[in-house]
Design a protein around this motif. Sequence first.
Motif, PDB file in Angstrom:
ATOM      1  N   GLU A  71     110.707  30.864 104.561  1.00  0.00           N
ATOM      2  CA  GLU A  71     112.085  31.032 105.561  1.00  0.00           C
ATOM      3  C   GLU A  71     111.493  32.202 106.161  1.00  0.00           C
ATOM      4  OE1 GLU A  71     112.585  26.757 105.225  1.00  0.00           O
ATOM      5  OE2 GLU A  71     113.632  27.807 104.581  1.00  0.00           O
ATOM      6  N   ILE A  72     112.578  32.703 105.553  1.00  0.00           N
ATOM      7  CA  ILE A  72     113.042  34.333 105.831  1.00  0.00           C
ATOM      8  C   ILE A  72     111.652  34.994 106.141  1.00  0.00           C
ATOM      9  CG2 ILE A  72     114.775  35.809 105.204  1.00  0.00           C
ATOM     10  CD1 ILE A  72     115.798  34.137 103.393  1.00  0.00           C
ATOM     11  N   LYS A  73     110.902  35.444 105.255  1.00  0.00           N
ATOM     12  CA  LYS A  73     110.379  36.471 105.655  1.00  0.00           C
ATOM     13  C   LYS A  73     109.098  36.199 106.741  1.00  0.00           C
ATOM     14  CE  LYS A  73     105.836  37.986 102.894  1.00  0.00           C
ATOM     15  NZ  LYS A  73     105.105  38.133 102.001  1.00  0.00           N
ATOM     16  N   SER A  74     108.975  34.499 107.215  1.00  0.00           N
ATOM     17  CA  SER A  74     108.566  34.569 108.847  1.00  0.00           C
ATOM     18  C   SER A  74     109.468  34.745 108.980  1.00  0.00           C
ATOM     19  CB  SER A  74     107.854  32.473 108.054  1.00  0.00           C
ATOM     20  OG  SER A  74     107.835  32.231 109.686  1.00  0.00           O
ATOM     21  N   MET A  75     110.801  34.690 109.355  1.00  0.00           N
ATOM     22  CA  MET A  75     111.470  34.278 110.413  1.00  0.00           C
ATOM     23  C   MET A  75     111.564  36.020 110.646  1.00  0.00           C
ATOM     24  SD  MET A  75     115.059  32.240 110.361  1.00  0.00           S
ATOM     25  CE  MET A  75     114.724  31.409 108.555  1.00  0.00           C
TER      26      MET A  75
END
Length: 52
Positions: free
Chosen positions: A44-48
């Motif tokens: 999720e962090i990578k996507s954000m």
Amino acid sequence: MKDFNLFESLDKGLDEAILHAEGKRDVRIRRIKFKERTHYSAEEIKSMRKKL
């Protein structure tokens, strides 16, 4: 008006906390409730980060 001294302010606060813990002084206590932090997965962090 007296100049603000950070060390003196911290020292005074610590002295008051110690006296309170020993039962020798009453102090005003304020309780603060915090919202539970949102937890994100690594994906999720990578996507954000990519979106930003």
